[in-house]
Design a protein around this motif. Structure first.
Motif, PDB file in Angstrom:
ATOM      1  N   ASP A 199      51.156  41.757  31.984  1.00  0.00           N
ATOM      2  CA  ASP A 199      50.965  41.207  33.097  1.00  0.00           C
ATOM      3  C   ASP A 199      51.364  41.798  34.314  1.00  0.00           C
ATOM      4  OD1 ASP A 199      50.221  38.723  31.879  1.00  0.00           O
ATOM      5  OD2 ASP A 199      52.313  38.351  31.952  1.00  0.00           O
ATOM      6  N   THR A 200      51.813  42.569  33.716  1.00  0.00           N
ATOM      7  CA  THR A 200      52.962  44.354  34.672  1.00  0.00           C
ATOM      8  C   THR A 200      50.919  44.647  35.456  1.00  0.00           C
ATOM      9  OG1 THR A 200      54.533  43.737  33.518  1.00  0.00           O
ATOM     10  CG2 THR A 200      54.718  45.783  35.122  1.00  0.00           C
ATOM     11  N   LYS A 201      50.852  45.230  34.085  1.00  0.00           N
ATOM     12  CA  LYS A 201      49.492  46.156  34.536  1.00  0.00           C
ATOM     13  C   LYS A 201      48.646  45.219  35.928  1.00  0.00           C
ATOM     14  CE  LYS A 201      47.563  48.613  32.133  1.00  0.00           C
ATOM     15  NZ  LYS A 201      47.233  49.428  31.911  1.00  0.00           N
ATOM     16  N   VAL A 202      47.980  44.219  35.592  1.00  0.00           N
ATOM     17  CA  VAL A 202      47.314  42.910  36.840  1.00  0.00           C
ATOM     18  C   VAL A 202      48.268  42.706  38.045  1.00  0.00           C
ATOM     19  CG1 VAL A 202      46.023  40.797  36.818  1.00  0.00           C
ATOM     20  CG2 VAL A 202      46.618  41.801  34.991  1.00  0.00           C
ATOM     21  N   ALA A 203      49.077  42.554  37.952  1.00  0.00           N
ATOM     22  CA  ALA A 203      50.015  42.799  39.031  1.00  0.00           C
ATOM     23  C   ALA A 203      49.881  43.868  40.321  1.00  0.00           C
ATOM     24  CB  ALA A 203      51.638  42.289  39.107  1.00  0.00           C
ATOM     25  N   LEU A 204      50.015  45.385  39.460  1.00  0.00           N
ATOM     26  CA  LEU A 204      50.311  46.500  40.051  1.00  0.00           C
ATOM     27  C   LEU A 204      48.886  47.097  40.204  1.00  0.00           C
ATOM     28  CD1 LEU A 204      51.829  49.198  40.229  1.00  0.00           C
ATOM     29  CD2 LEU A 204      50.487  49.970  38.885  1.00  0.00           C
ATOM     30  N   VAL A 247      42.836  42.594  30.697  1.00  0.00           N
ATOM     31  CA  VAL A 247      43.070  42.953  32.079  1.00  0.00           C
ATOM     32  C   VAL A 247      42.055  42.578  32.786  1.00  0.00           C
ATOM     33  CG1 VAL A 247      43.423  44.519  33.748  1.00  0.00           C
ATOM     34  CG2 VAL A 247      44.559  44.654  31.564  1.00  0.00           C
ATOM     35  N   ARG A 248      40.785  42.676  32.794  1.00  0.00           N
ATOM     36  CA  ARG A 248      39.239  42.457  33.866  1.00  0.00           C
ATOM     37  C   ARG A 248      39.412  40.920  33.439  1.00  0.00           C
ATOM     38  NH1 ARG A 248      36.436  45.846  30.315  1.00  0.00           N
ATOM     39  NH2 ARG A 248      35.501  43.770  29.719  1.00  0.00           N
ATOM     40  N   SER A 249      39.410  40.710  32.497  1.00  0.00           N
ATOM     41  CA  SER A 249      39.190  38.968  33.283  1.00  0.00           C
ATOM     42  C   SER A 249      40.228  38.661  33.556  1.00  0.00           C
ATOM     43  CB  SER A 249      39.148  38.215  31.386  1.00  0.00           C
ATOM     44  OG  SER A 249      39.603  37.003  30.899  1.00  0.00           O
ATOM     45  N   ARG A 250      41.630  38.510  33.426  1.00  0.00           N
ATOM     46  CA  ARG A 250      42.157  37.963  34.492  1.00  0.00           C
ATOM     47  C   ARG A 250      42.414  38.274  35.911  1.00  0.00           C
ATOM     48  NH1 ARG A 250      48.295  38.091  31.227  1.00  0.00           N
ATOM     49  NH2 ARG A 250      46.985  37.248  29.345  1.00  0.00           N
ATOM     50  N   LEU A 251      42.294  39.746  36.459  1.00  0.00           N
ATOM     51  CA  LEU A 251      41.909  40.131  37.314  1.00  0.00           C
ATOM     52  C   LEU A 251      40.741  39.072  38.426  1.00  0.00           C
ATOM     53  CD1 LEU A 251      41.802  44.220  37.074  1.00  0.00           C
ATOM     54  CD2 LEU A 251      43.300  43.083  38.446  1.00  0.00           C
ATOM     55  N   LYS A 253      38.897  36.536  36.599  1.00  0.00           N
ATOM     56  CA  LYS A 253      39.122  35.098  37.306  1.00  0.00           C
ATOM     57  C   LYS A 253      40.433  34.531  38.321  1.00  0.00           C
ATOM     58  CE  LYS A 253      40.800  31.024  33.984  1.00  0.00           C
ATOM     59  NZ  LYS A 253      41.215  31.281  32.807  1.00  0.00           N
ATOM     60  N   TYR A 254      41.854  35.319  38.145  1.00  0.00           N
ATOM     61  CA  TYR A 254      42.870  34.945  38.691  1.00  0.00           C
ATOM     62  C   TYR A 254      42.226  35.588  40.516  1.00  0.00           C
ATOM     63  CZ  TYR A 254      44.029  32.942  34.991  1.00  0.00           C
ATOM     64  OH  TYR A 254      44.050  31.900  33.519  1.00  0.00           O
ATOM     65  N   HIS A 255      41.914  36.686  40.494  1.00  0.00           N
ATOM     66  CA  HIS A 255      41.723  37.657  42.283  1.00  0.00           C
ATOM     67  C   HIS A 255      41.263  38.212  42.598  1.00  0.00           C
ATOM     68  CE1 HIS A 255      46.504  37.937  40.972  1.00  0.00           C
ATOM     69  NE2 HIS A 255      46.237  38.239  39.896  1.00  0.00           N
ATOM     70  N   GLY A 256      40.284  37.199  42.030  1.00  0.00           N
ATOM     71  CA  GLY A 256      38.242  37.595  42.257  1.00  0.00           C
ATOM     72  C   GLY A 256      37.869  39.287  41.836  1.00  0.00           C
TER      73      GLY A 256
END
Length: 460
Positions: A199-204, A247-251, A253-256
């Protein structure tokens, strides 16, 4: 006798030169010590007063501050090998750079340490955690006396002894949305993401992309042992790393965000798994009940300390060469696009439906196909005795390759798929494993060994 006199003369000359050099160096150091002490004390006062410790305008736009730094005789000698390697102008770019390192464990501490030793002029070190005894197997500078000290302050203490001219700020702080502005302001030249929480890595990473900051991200370094498998590539290409996949999946899915972020990763499949969590009673308990910070891992990943250290060194090398604008061509990781793997996956499904009447027993996706094709069979037919290196040449015949089951009685899984040419696949379907074992024992052993490795690496 003559030879002995020659040797004595050489020894005497060497001793004399050594003495003269020592005297000159001591004289030089005596002139520089007040400057070094002043620099160290100034940095200490800035940190204690709560200031940032940074002045992005030092030296003006032309980098005068870095030029003055390199004019210092002690500093120039410290960095003489870097200057010889990059050239003075490029080293000035490094010495005027401001780099933020977030996460100061096995990876981040080594990355920050080498950036410091290489003359980066300003460092911001961020980590909320403390040095523990178990982290000493992989930390860059921590000693037993540092156990219990915040990692950020530990690094700052040691760094000021190594390169006191560097402006260092240490923040004992967790990176999150509320601290983004505080940590990422000041226009850093590079941000190093050495965080192991998803979560923190994705946010950064999202914040760096939004702000247009150059960022380099470290993926999973734990549970691995092979240093030759460590690579730098775009996030899209780190297909064998579980942390990268999440990380790749969340970036996306949620941030394009689908790519454009360089990462350091290992092509090696993790060798071991998370250890079971045991509470004070010695029984396995729920890890979330013991989290100091919500969302952060409590269970332990076994780590061979050399691998995160190499991750950190790789990150530092990438940042230094980028800052110096030194041209480095990294070895390509993926030499074809995902469409090739998708084609092989579709062929497998079609083959299963034709031969077995259904594709229900296909237990692999496109990313698994990437692993099977590249890692297990090196992009060539399983029957090729010399698989060769992964490269563009092997894909010239991709249109005639397909995946089929090794053992027809088992599902089409990662540990039961081989890569064959169409004609070879047809012949394989008409024979049995017993026939192969009897008529081609060497081939049988080789394939069985590779598939066994896949079974172990995937924990099947």
């Amino acid at each position: 006798m003559v030879e002995k006199l020659k040797h004595l003369a050489l020894i005497g000359t060497g001793a004399l030169l050594g003495s003269l050099s020592t005297v000159a160096l001591l004289k030089l150091l005596s002139n520089q010590i007040p400057k070094l002490c002043s620099s160290s004390k100034a940095t200490e006062l800035i940190t204690k007063s709560g200031g940032s410790g940074f002045d992005r305008n030092v030296g003006g736009e032309e980098g005068k501050g870095s030029l003055d730094l390199l004019n210092d005789e002690i500093v120039s000698e410290h960095l003489t090998r870097n200057i010889q390697f990059f050239g003075l102008e490029s080293q000035q770019k490094i010495s005027s750079a401001y780099v933020v390192v977030i996460g100061l464990g096995g990876v981040g501490s080594h990355a920050a340490s080498m950036l410091l030793r290489s003359g980066v002029g300003r460092l911001l070190l961020v980590d909320f955690d403390q040095v523990s005894l178990s982290s000493l197997n992989r930390h860059a500078v921590a000693t037993r006396a540092d156990v219990g000290i915040p990692k950020a302050l530990c690094l700052k203490k040691h760094f000021e002894l190594i390169f006191p001219e560097c402006q260092i700020e240490a923040r004992v702080q967790l990176y999150d949305d509320s601290s983004e502005e505080e940590i990422l302001s000041g226009k850093p030249d590079f941000v190093l993401d050495c965080i192991d929480n998803i979560d923190t890595k994705v946010a950064l990473l999202v914040a760096c992309v939004r702000r247009g900051l150059r960022v380099l991200s470290a993926t999973g370094a734990g549970a691995r042992a092979d240093p030759t498998r460590i690579r730098i590539a775009d996030l899209r290409e780190s297909i064998t790393d579980p942390l990268s996949r999440s990380v790749r999946s969340r970036l996306k899915k949620y941030h394009g965000i689908e790519g454009g972020i360089p990462v350091v990763f290992s092509m090696e499949k993790p060798k071991v798994k998370l250890l079971p969590f045991e509470g004070a009673a010695g029984k396995e308990e729920k890890p979330s009940d013991y989290q100091v910070v919500p969302g952060f891992r409590v269970r332990i990943i076994p780590v061979l300390g050399t691998v995160p250290a190499i991750f950190g060194q790789v990150m530092a090398s990438y940042v230094l060469t980028t800052l110096a604008e030194f041209d480095v061509h990294t070895e390509p990781i993926v030499t074809l696009d995902t469409n090739h793997y998708t084609t092989l996956h579709h062929r497998l499904i079609e083959h299963e439906e034709i031969v077995y009447g259904s594709s229900m027993e296909v237990q692999v996706d496109v990313e698994d196909v990437m692993y099977i094709v590249k890692e297990l069979w090196h992009g060539r037919s399983t029957r090729d005795r010399e698989p060769g290196d992964v490269g563009r040449g092997m894909w010239r015949a991709v249109h005639e390759l397909m995946l089929v089951r090794w053992d027809k009685t088992r599902p089409a899984s990662v540990s039961n798929l081989i890569l064959l040419r169409f004609k070879e696949a047809e012949e394989h379907e008409q024979t049995t494993l017993d026939d192969i074992k009897e008529t081609e024992p060497d081939y049988f052993k080789r394939v069985a060994s590779v598939l066994k490795r896949a079974e172990i690496e995937f924990g099947l």
